[in-house]
Scaffold this motif. Structure first.
Motif, PDB file in Angstrom:
ATOM      1  N   ASN A  11      34.064  -7.316 -18.256  1.00 14.21           N
ATOM      2  CA  ASN A  11      33.758  -7.887 -16.945  1.00 14.21           C
ATOM      3  C   ASN A  11      34.902  -7.554 -16.006  1.00 14.21           C
ATOM      4  O   ASN A  11      36.072  -7.728 -16.370  1.00 14.21           O
ATOM      5  CB  ASN A  11      33.617  -9.415 -17.006  1.00 14.21           C
ATOM      6  CG  ASN A  11      32.315  -9.852 -17.622  1.00 14.21           C
ATOM      7  OD1 ASN A  11      31.529  -9.049 -18.096  1.00 14.21           O
ATOM      8  ND2 ASN A  11      32.096 -11.155 -17.624  1.00 14.21           N
ATOM      9  N   TYR A  41      36.123  -8.061 -11.870  1.00 14.31           N
ATOM     10  CA  TYR A  41      35.914  -8.650 -10.557  1.00 14.31           C
ATOM     11  C   TYR A  41      37.018  -8.113  -9.662  1.00 14.31           C
ATOM     12  O   TYR A  41      38.198  -8.164 -10.021  1.00 14.31           O
ATOM     13  CB  TYR A  41      35.968 -10.182 -10.620  1.00 14.31           C
ATOM     14  CG  TYR A  41      35.883 -10.837  -9.270  1.00 14.31           C
ATOM     15  CD1 TYR A  41      34.668 -10.944  -8.615  1.00 14.31           C
ATOM     16  CD2 TYR A  41      37.020 -11.322  -8.635  1.00 14.31           C
ATOM     17  CE1 TYR A  41      34.586 -11.521  -7.358  1.00 14.31           C
ATOM     18  CE2 TYR A  41      36.947 -11.901  -7.388  1.00 14.31           C
ATOM     19  CZ  TYR A  41      35.730 -11.998  -6.754  1.00 14.31           C
ATOM     20  OH  TYR A  41      35.643 -12.556  -5.506  1.00 14.31           O
ATOM     21  N   SER A  65      34.626  -9.572  -1.780  1.00  7.83           N
ATOM     22  CA  SER A  65      34.412  -8.880  -3.059  1.00  7.83           C
ATOM     23  C   SER A  65      34.055  -7.418  -2.836  1.00  7.83           C
ATOM     24  O   SER A  65      33.343  -7.083  -1.888  1.00  7.83           O
ATOM     25  CB  SER A  65      33.290  -9.544  -3.845  1.00  7.83           C
ATOM     26  OG  SER A  65      33.640 -10.856  -4.171  1.00  7.83           O
ATOM     27  N   ARG A 107      31.972  -4.125  -3.377  1.00  7.20           N
ATOM     28  CA  ARG A 107      30.527  -4.013  -3.605  1.00  7.20           C
ATOM     29  C   ARG A 107      30.077  -2.598  -3.952  1.00  7.20           C
ATOM     30  O   ARG A 107      28.891  -2.327  -3.961  1.00  7.20           O
ATOM     31  CB  ARG A 107      29.780  -4.503  -2.378  1.00  7.20           C
ATOM     32  CG  ARG A 107      29.988  -5.981  -2.173  1.00  7.20           C
ATOM     33  CD  ARG A 107      29.044  -6.531  -1.152  1.00  7.20           C
ATOM     34  NE  ARG A 107      29.257  -7.971  -1.082  1.00  7.20           N
ATOM     35  CZ  ARG A 107      29.245  -8.660   0.026  1.00  7.20           C
ATOM     36  NH1 ARG A 107      29.019  -8.067   1.168  1.00  7.20           N
ATOM     37  NH2 ARG A 107      29.447  -9.959  -0.004  1.00  7.20           N
ATOM     38  N   GLN A 118      28.486   0.868 -13.027  1.00  5.49           N
ATOM     39  CA  GLN A 118      27.840  -0.411 -12.757  1.00  5.49           C
ATOM     40  C   GLN A 118      27.920  -0.807 -11.297  1.00  5.49           C
ATOM     41  O   GLN A 118      28.905  -0.526 -10.611  1.00  5.49           O
ATOM     42  CB  GLN A 118      28.484  -1.515 -13.606  1.00  5.49           C
ATOM     43  CG  GLN A 118      28.412  -1.288 -15.098  1.00  5.49           C
ATOM     44  CD  GLN A 118      26.989  -1.202 -15.602  1.00  5.49           C
ATOM     45  OE1 GLN A 118      26.110  -1.908 -15.131  1.00  5.49           O
ATOM     46  NE2 GLN A 118      26.767  -0.307 -16.556  1.00  5.49           N
ATOM     47  N   GLN A 119      26.874  -1.486 -10.859  1.00  3.55           N
ATOM     48  CA  GLN A 119      26.828  -2.152  -9.570  1.00  3.55           C
ATOM     49  C   GLN A 119      27.106  -3.639  -9.845  1.00  3.55           C
ATOM     50  O   GLN A 119      26.856  -4.123 -10.947  1.00  3.55           O
ATOM     51  CB  GLN A 119      25.445  -1.987  -8.927  1.00  3.55           C
ATOM     52  CG  GLN A 119      25.132  -0.564  -8.515  1.00  3.55           C
ATOM     53  CD  GLN A 119      26.004  -0.120  -7.352  1.00  3.55           C
ATOM     54  OE1 GLN A 119      26.307  -0.891  -6.437  1.00  3.55           O
ATOM     55  NE2 GLN A 119      26.427   1.136  -7.405  1.00  3.55           N
ATOM     56  N   PRO A 120      27.590  -4.369  -8.855  1.00  2.06           N
ATOM     57  CA  PRO A 120      27.893  -5.777  -9.109  1.00  2.06           C
ATOM     58  C   PRO A 120      26.649  -6.647  -9.251  1.00  2.06           C
ATOM     59  O   PRO A 120      25.620  -6.389  -8.637  1.00  2.06           O
ATOM     60  CB  PRO A 120      28.690  -6.193  -7.868  1.00  2.06           C
ATOM     61  CG  PRO A 120      28.217  -5.279  -6.792  1.00  2.06           C
ATOM     62  CD  PRO A 120      27.902  -3.975  -7.479  1.00  2.06           C
ATOM     63  N   LYS A 121      26.760  -7.632 -10.115  1.00  2.00           N
ATOM     64  CA  LYS A 121      25.740  -8.669 -10.245  1.00  2.00           C
ATOM     65  C   LYS A 121      26.496  -9.982 -10.081  1.00  2.00           C
ATOM     66  O   LYS A 121      27.364 -10.302 -10.897  1.00  2.00           O
ATOM     67  CB  LYS A 121      25.069  -8.580 -11.614  1.00  2.00           C
ATOM     68  CG  LYS A 121      23.985  -9.600 -11.813  1.00  2.00           C
ATOM     69  CD  LYS A 121      23.341  -9.454 -13.177  1.00  2.00           C
ATOM     70  CE  LYS A 121      22.288 -10.522 -13.370  1.00  2.00           C
ATOM     71  NZ  LYS A 121      21.736 -10.470 -14.720  1.00  2.00           N
ATOM     72  N   PHE A 129      28.759 -10.434  -7.917  1.00  2.00           N
ATOM     73  CA  PHE A 129      30.120  -9.963  -7.628  1.00  2.00           C
ATOM     74  C   PHE A 129      30.927  -9.609  -8.874  1.00  2.00           C
ATOM     75  O   PHE A 129      32.128  -9.435  -8.798  1.00  2.00           O
ATOM     76  CB  PHE A 129      30.898 -10.978  -6.772  1.00  2.00           C
ATOM     77  CG  PHE A 129      30.195 -11.339  -5.512  1.00  2.00           C
ATOM     78  CD1 PHE A 129      30.031 -10.405  -4.498  1.00  2.00           C
ATOM     79  CD2 PHE A 129      29.671 -12.613  -5.325  1.00  2.00           C
ATOM     80  CE1 PHE A 129      29.373 -10.734  -3.321  1.00  2.00           C
ATOM     81  CE2 PHE A 129      29.013 -12.946  -4.157  1.00  2.00           C
ATOM     82  CZ  PHE A 129      28.862 -12.007  -3.153  1.00  2.00           C
ATOM     83  N   VAL A 130      30.284  -9.525 -10.036  1.00  2.00           N
ATOM     84  CA  VAL A 130      30.966  -9.166 -11.285  1.00  2.00           C
ATOM     85  C   VAL A 130      30.342  -7.883 -11.822  1.00  2.00           C
ATOM     86  O   VAL A 130      29.121  -7.747 -11.851  1.00  2.00           O
ATOM     87  CB  VAL A 130      30.854 -10.291 -12.338  1.00  2.00           C
ATOM     88  CG1 VAL A 130      31.502  -9.884 -13.645  1.00  2.00           C
ATOM     89  CG2 VAL A 130      31.484 -11.570 -11.816  1.00  2.00           C
ATOM     90  N   TYR A 131      31.202  -6.959 -12.251  1.00  2.00           N
ATOM     91  CA  TYR A 131      30.749  -5.714 -12.871  1.00  2.00           C
ATOM     92  C   TYR A 131      30.773  -5.925 -14.377  1.00  2.00           C
ATOM     93  O   TYR A 131      31.822  -6.228 -14.945  1.00  2.00           O
ATOM     94  CB  TYR A 131      31.670  -4.559 -12.482  1.00  2.00           C
ATOM     95  CG  TYR A 131      31.625  -4.270 -11.008  1.00  2.00           C
ATOM     96  CD1 TYR A 131      30.762  -3.313 -10.510  1.00  2.00           C
ATOM     97  CD2 TYR A 131      32.424  -4.976 -10.112  1.00  2.00           C
ATOM     98  CE1 TYR A 131      30.696  -3.049  -9.155  1.00  2.00           C
ATOM     99  CE2 TYR A 131      32.368  -4.719  -8.753  1.00  2.00           C
ATOM    100  CZ  TYR A 131      31.503  -3.753  -8.286  1.00  2.00           C
ATOM    101  OH  TYR A 131      31.432  -3.511  -6.943  1.00  2.00           O
TER     102      TYR A 131
END
Length: 172
Positions: free
Chosen positions: A50, A52, A61, A63, A87-90, A92-94
């Motif tokens: 993870n 951030y 954050s 993006r 990865q794209q954020p989900k 605000f977490v990758y």
């Protein structure tokens, strides 16, 4: 290592299982929080990274896309970098899953670009129980054995020359 009666390493991505490592750092304009799950990654089992990232000044954050890679942490490793994914954020977490098939020490790299600047974060990762005798220990052992061998050969030469000298003195 159990949460709600289930082993932490079997929890889903949304569980509250503890991280094996949490790294907080600042790089350029960003504050980075990087975590590795489960608490004790083992070979052949799925794990998760993870990340951030937030702007230090605005708190906003990041993006964009983050690329994850992994490589063996070794002096003698070839160019063995493996792409884990992008990865794209989900929220605000990758989140990046991984599965490593061998025990050992690895370096996980997270890369992204913001405002034309590259950002690269390297985090150490231990999977399972690595070998106790690594390449450094083997090299030290070889050096020590060589030194002892050279020392014994020199001692034998000196002793041989003394015996030769003593025989020559007896014959005189």
């Amino acid at each position: 290592h159990h949460v709600l009666g289930k082993p932490a390493y079997n929890q889903s991505d949304n569980s509250d299982a503890p991280a094996s490592m949490e790294v907080e750092t600042q790089i350029g304009d960003y504050s980075i929080n990087f975590m590795v799950f489960p608490d004790f990654p083992k070979d052949g089992e799925r794990g998760r990274l993870n990340l951030y990232a937030s702007n230090i000044d605005s708190g906003e954050s990041f993006r964009g896309t983050v690329h994850f890679k992994v490589r063996t942490d070794s002096w003698f490793a070839d160019d063995n970098e493996e792409e884990l994914g992008s990865q794209q954020p989900k929220d605000f977490v990758y989140r990046q899953g991984f599965e490593i098939s061998e025990d050992g020490n690895y370096i996980v790299t997270a890369e992204f670009e913001a405002n034309g600047e590259p950002y690269i974060i390297d985090v150490p990762l231990r999977v399972g129980t690595p070998k106790t005798i690594g390449p450094l220990a083997i090299a030290i052992d070889i050096i020590l054995i060589s030194l002892v061998g050279v020392s014994l050969l020199q001692r034998r030469k000196k002793l041989g020359s003394r015996v030769q000298k003593a025989k020559e003195e007896e014959n005189l």
